[in-house]
Design an enzyme around this catalytic site. Structure first.
Site, mmCIF file in Angstrom:
data_model
loop_
_atom_site.group_PDB
_atom_site.id
_atom_site.type_symbol
_atom_site.label_atom_id
_atom_site.label_comp_id
_atom_site.label_asym_id
_atom_site.label_seq_id
_atom_site.Cartn_x
_atom_site.Cartn_y
_atom_site.Cartn_z
ATOM 1 N N GLN A 19 -13.727 20.442 32.385
ATOM 2 C CA GLN A 19 -13.238 19.505 31.374
ATOM 3 C C GLN A 19 -12.927 18.112 31.926
ATOM 4 O O GLN A 19 -12.856 17.161 31.160
ATOM 5 C CB GLN A 19 -12.014 20.106 30.681
ATOM 6 C CG GLN A 19 -12.374 21.340 29.866
ATOM 7 C CD GLN A 19 -11.181 21.995 29.206
ATOM 8 O OE1 GLN A 19 -10.525 22.825 29.811
ATOM 9 N NE2 GLN A 19 -10.879 21.629 27.970
ATOM 10 N N ARG A 76 -1.654 22.601 37.526
ATOM 11 C CA ARG A 76 -2.590 23.723 37.414
ATOM 12 C C ARG A 76 -3.995 23.156 37.219
ATOM 13 O O ARG A 76 -4.222 22.374 36.305
ATOM 14 C CB ARG A 76 -2.190 24.606 36.231
ATOM 15 C CG ARG A 76 -3.177 25.708 35.924
ATOM 16 C CD ARG A 76 -2.645 26.658 34.839
ATOM 17 N NE ARG A 76 -3.637 27.677 34.563
ATOM 18 C CZ ARG A 76 -4.363 27.747 33.449
ATOM 19 N NH1 ARG A 76 -4.167 26.883 32.464
ATOM 20 N NH2 ARG A 76 -5.259 28.703 33.291
ATOM 21 N N HIS A 119 -12.266 29.134 34.923
ATOM 22 C CA HIS A 119 -11.940 28.555 33.620
ATOM 23 C C HIS A 119 -13.279 28.304 32.906
ATOM 24 O O HIS A 119 -13.644 27.166 32.629
ATOM 25 C CB HIS A 119 -11.113 27.285 33.791
ATOM 26 C CG HIS A 119 -10.333 26.888 32.565
ATOM 27 N ND1 HIS A 119 -8.964 26.664 32.581
ATOM 28 C CD2 HIS A 119 -10.715 26.676 31.290
ATOM 29 C CE1 HIS A 119 -8.551 26.315 31.361
ATOM 30 N NE2 HIS A 119 -9.606 26.306 30.552
ATOM 31 N N ASN A 163 -8.837 32.366 33.425
ATOM 32 C CA ASN A 163 -8.177 31.719 32.300
ATOM 33 C C ASN A 163 -8.746 32.288 31.003
ATOM 34 O O ASN A 163 -9.950 32.222 30.771
ATOM 35 C CB ASN A 163 -8.441 30.214 32.308
ATOM 36 C CG ASN A 163 -7.856 29.535 31.073
ATOM 37 O OD1 ASN A 163 -6.640 29.427 30.947
ATOM 38 N ND2 ASN A 163 -8.707 29.118 30.140
ATOM 39 N N GLU A 164 -7.894 32.868 30.194
ATOM 40 C CA GLU A 164 -8.246 33.261 28.826
ATOM 41 C C GLU A 164 -9.550 34.045 28.713
ATOM 42 O O GLU A 164 -10.523 33.561 28.106
ATOM 43 C CB GLU A 164 -8.314 32.023 27.932
ATOM 44 C CG GLU A 164 -7.048 31.193 27.945
ATOM 45 C CD GLU A 164 -7.041 30.121 26.860
ATOM 46 O OE1 GLU A 164 -8.072 29.934 26.188
ATOM 47 O OE2 GLU A 164 -5.995 29.498 26.668
ATOM 48 N N ASN A 292 -0.720 31.391 27.704
ATOM 49 C CA ASN A 292 -1.176 30.203 26.978
ATOM 50 C C ASN A 292 -0.887 30.425 25.503
ATOM 51 O O ASN A 292 -1.310 31.440 24.927
ATOM 52 C CB ASN A 292 -2.678 29.975 27.158
ATOM 53 C CG ASN A 292 -3.030 29.514 28.567
ATOM 54 O OD1 ASN A 292 -2.156 29.382 29.422
ATOM 55 N ND2 ASN A 292 -4.300 29.264 28.800
ATOM 56 N N TYR A 294 -0.814 28.349 21.753
ATOM 57 C CA TYR A 294 -1.011 27.164 20.915
ATOM 58 C C TYR A 294 -0.437 27.370 19.525
ATOM 59 O O TYR A 294 0.194 26.495 18.970
ATOM 60 C CB TYR A 294 -2.502 26.793 20.861
ATOM 61 C CG TYR A 294 -2.962 26.224 22.183
ATOM 62 C CD1 TYR A 294 -2.895 24.857 22.423
ATOM 63 C CD2 TYR A 294 -3.385 27.051 23.216
ATOM 64 C CE1 TYR A 294 -3.267 24.326 23.651
ATOM 65 C CE2 TYR A 294 -3.758 26.523 24.451
ATOM 66 C CZ TYR A 294 -3.696 25.165 24.667
ATOM 67 O OH TYR A 294 -4.042 24.645 25.881
ATOM 68 N N GLU A 372 -0.184 27.099 29.666
ATOM 69 C CA GLU A 372 -0.763 26.102 28.755
ATOM 70 C C GLU A 372 -0.020 26.127 27.433
ATOM 71 O O GLU A 372 0.285 27.197 26.896
ATOM 72 C CB GLU A 372 -2.235 26.399 28.418
ATOM 73 C CG GLU A 372 -3.232 25.894 29.407
ATOM 74 C CD GLU A 372 -4.670 26.208 29.000
ATOM 75 O OE1 GLU A 372 -5.001 26.095 27.799
ATOM 76 O OE2 GLU A 372 -5.440 26.573 29.895
ATOM 77 N N TRP A 424 -0.680 21.426 28.380
ATOM 78 C CA TRP A 424 -2.120 21.197 28.283
ATOM 79 C C TRP A 424 -2.339 19.982 27.407
ATOM 80 O O TRP A 424 -2.021 20.045 26.226
ATOM 81 C CB TRP A 424 -2.860 22.400 27.677
ATOM 82 C CG TRP A 424 -4.334 22.085 27.658
ATOM 83 C CD1 TRP A 424 -5.031 21.464 26.660
ATOM 84 C CD2 TRP A 424 -5.271 22.321 28.724
ATOM 85 N NE1 TRP A 424 -6.330 21.273 27.043
ATOM 86 C CE2 TRP A 424 -6.511 21.792 28.296
ATOM 87 C CE3 TRP A 424 -5.178 22.902 30.001
ATOM 88 C CZ2 TRP A 424 -7.654 21.843 29.100
ATOM 89 C CZ3 TRP A 424 -6.309 22.954 30.775
ATOM 90 C CH2 TRP A 424 -7.539 22.425 30.314
ATOM 91 N N GLU A 431 -13.208 18.709 25.318
ATOM 92 C CA GLU A 431 -12.637 19.828 24.571
ATOM 93 C C GLU A 431 -13.763 20.749 24.087
ATOM 94 O O GLU A 431 -13.997 20.925 22.893
ATOM 95 C CB GLU A 431 -11.760 19.304 23.423
ATOM 96 C CG GLU A 431 -11.112 20.351 22.532
ATOM 97 C CD GLU A 431 -10.353 21.467 23.255
ATOM 98 O OE1 GLU A 431 -9.846 21.248 24.369
ATOM 99 O OE2 GLU A 431 -10.296 22.569 22.694
ATOM 100 N N TRP A 432 -14.524 21.284 25.030
ATOM 101 C CA TRP A 432 -15.527 22.311 24.766
ATOM 102 C C TRP A 432 -16.436 21.938 23.593
ATOM 103 O O TRP A 432 -16.964 20.832 23.586
ATOM 104 C CB TRP A 432 -14.835 23.671 24.598
ATOM 105 C CG TRP A 432 -13.915 23.954 25.748
ATOM 106 C CD1 TRP A 432 -12.551 24.049 25.725
ATOM 107 C CD2 TRP A 432 -14.277 24.142 27.139
ATOM 108 N NE1 TRP A 432 -12.051 24.298 26.995
ATOM 109 C CE2 TRP A 432 -13.077 24.363 27.876
ATOM 110 C CE3 TRP A 432 -15.484 24.155 27.852
ATOM 111 C CZ2 TRP A 432 -13.059 24.585 29.255
ATOM 112 C CZ3 TRP A 432 -15.468 24.381 29.227
ATOM 113 C CH2 TRP A 432 -14.280 24.594 29.898
HETATM 114 C C1 BGC Z 1 -8.150 26.408 27.015
HETATM 115 C C2 BGC Z 1 -8.395 24.948 27.309
HETATM 116 C C3 BGC Z 1 -8.586 24.203 26.002
HETATM 117 C C4 BGC Z 1 -7.343 24.356 25.165
HETATM 118 C C5 BGC Z 1 -7.373 23.640 23.836
HETATM 119 C C6 BGC Z 1 -7.228 26.672 25.848
HETATM 120 O O1 BGC Z 1 -7.705 27.738 25.121
HETATM 121 O O2 BGC Z 1 -7.736 27.081 28.178
HETATM 122 O O3 BGC Z 1 -9.490 24.839 28.159
HETATM 123 O O4 BGC Z 1 -8.924 22.881 26.192
HETATM 124 O O5 BGC Z 1 -7.138 25.705 24.891
HETATM 125 O O6 BGC Z 1 -8.327 24.170 22.984
#
Ligand code: BGC
Length: 470
Positions: A19, A76, A119, A163-164, A292, A294, A372, A424, A431-432
């Protein structure tokens, strides 16, 4: 009232190699699955790729200096497999040297390095041999992990295997939303299991090599039934929790896949991929569980409003990542959402940490860290009238950060010994599938000039660390 932040609570920020680094084909690095996937028409908005990203590969010393100025206590980052062992083959001295210099810079700046080995950027050459659907990839991961440890084990204490893995299996091999973009229920289940196996094997190997603290980072997206008295809503939440959250944490912490999950997805390909002894390997004791978070979701089968998967930024059709949760829907709760459309609910983080502690980590003495948590918002750059400096008054992100650090402190006060929090992300980045369109950073990156500007949220994190108050 001001709240104090315990002195031993560690605050910092996170990034990932693909990223931010750019320099995608320099110094011996070869293609990863994201280099290939980002070139598939329609896979990533506007065909954005990671060739340059934040150009961190060339700007690393300045980026570490910025972190030092912010006062970050921990950073990290992830290492790129395709840089360290291009094509999954022999070690590449130049690639390894980059991470060695990064670690030296961090230590000189008094920032604790926190290293993630994977990752999401599998070497494309390994994908062409089956990728995570192949058991052999787990063995190759161990070789790669040991190469990184050989080079950095004398200076890095914190080792995160993956990661995830939910994203690198179901979102990538079943939904097809992320690289390598495959769409197969069976492939996702194989990938999920092989990632777990790779993790367990690497934990054993890293420990033997003398790694100090080893763990994994999982993403949790807890599902709550909209109506806790409705059997159907409860079943909807159960299925999502099994297939998103428990698929990974449960075998790692208990040595078994959840029974209800096996009933749902065993016949779809999970049973066939599990070999004798695998679960024992997967349950290798860890020191750290990285969390992590969100958002969480309120779910039900009823009155479809919003599909649970909204990670489909382009017109390319994305399949459901949940093999046995068709029809489960998330319902807006009327709370604010971020620019990703994710609901903002800090209390969900407190609840999650308490749950993980009670259910899994307390009994085994495994440390919890938030590795995160963050938010994307549209930022506006303004010029400060008195100083003429560029400023980004990202009030929503600042509030998000404060709310979630507060939520972690709530868990700490409730007796959950969470050790730290990493925002994060340190800087806006790739962003993928959303390319450069979503900005999560506490530092703004101008992709034209590569100029970095600390946002108000970054100033606030810095202040929290300095003053130890919220
Ligand atoms: C990921 C990150 C990503 C972030 C926001 C996480 O799931 O580890 O790489 O940028 O979420 O979508």
């Amino acid at each position: 009232m001001q709240r104090s932040i315990p002195d031993d609570f560690i605050l910092g920020a996170a990034t990932a190699a693909f990223q931010i680094e750019g320099a995608a084909f320099e110094d011996g690095r070869t293609a990863s699955i994201w280099d290939a996937f980002s070139r598939v028409p329609g896979a990533v908005i506007d065909g954005h790729n990671g060739d340059v990203a934040c150009d961190h590969y060339h700007r690393m010393p300045a980026d570490v200096a910025l972190m030092r100025d912010l006062g970050l206590q921990v950073y990290r980052f992830s290492t790129s497999w395709a840089r360290v062992r291009p094509d999954g083959g022999e070690p590449n001295a130049k690639g390894i040297d980059f991470y060695s210099r990064l670690v030296d810079e961090l230590l000189a700046a008094d920032i604790m390095p926190w290293l993630t080995l994977y990752h999401w950027d599998l070497p494309q050459a390994l994908e062409e041999q089956g990728g995570w659907t192949s058991r052999d990839t787990a063995h190759r991961f161990v070789e790669y992990a040991l190469t990184v440890h050989d080079a950095l084990g004398d200076r890095v204490q914190n080792w995160t295997t993956l990661n995830e893995p939910w994203c690198s299996s179901f979102l990538s091999y079943t939904a097809g939303a992320h690289a390598p973009g495959r769409q197969s229920v069976e492939a996702g289940l194989q990938a999920g299991h092989h990632l777990l196996l790779a993790h367990g094997m690497a934990v054993g190997a890293l420990r033997e090599a003398g790694a100090e603290r080893v763990g994994i980072t999982l993403n949790f997206q807890p599902a709550e039934p909209i109506d806790p008295t409705s059997a159907s809503d409860l079943e909807a939440a159960r299925r999502l929790n099994d297939q998103y959250n428990r698929f990974f944490v449960h075998p790692i912490m208990t040595g078994e896949y959840p029974e209800s999950l096996v009933r749902d997805v065993g016949p779809l390909g999970l049973d066939a991929v599990v070999q004798e002894g695998d679960l024992e390997i997967i349950a290798a004791p860890i020191d750290v569980l990285g969390v992590n978070y969100y958002h969480d979701d309120a779910v039900s089968y009823e009155t479809p409003e919003v599909p649970v998967v909204n990670d489909a930024p382009t017109d390319r059709p994305i399949a459901s990542p949940y093999p046995a949760a068709e029809g489960v829907q998330a319902h807006p709760r009327g709370v604010p959402t971020t620019n990703m459309g994710w609901e903002v609910n800090p209390a969900g983080l407190t609840k999650l940490l308490r749950h993980l502690h009670d259910e899994y980590t307390a009994a085994k003495g495994v440390e919890l860290w938030v590795t995160e948590n963050g938010a994307a918002y549209d930022d506006e750059v303004v010029t400060d009238a008195s100083t003429g400096e560029a400023r980004i008054h990202d009030a929503e992100r600042t509030e998000f950060l404060r709310g979630h650090v507060g939520a972690v402190l709530d868990a700490v006060e409730a007796g959950v010994p969470v050790k730290g929090f990493m925002y994060w992300s340190l800087m806006d980045n790739y962003e993928w599938a959303w390319g450069y369109h979503k900005r999560f950073g506490i530092v703004r990156v101008d992709y034209e000039t590569q100029e970095r500007t600390v946002k108000d949220s970054g100033r606030e994190l810095s202040r929290m660390i300095r003053e130890r108050t919220l």
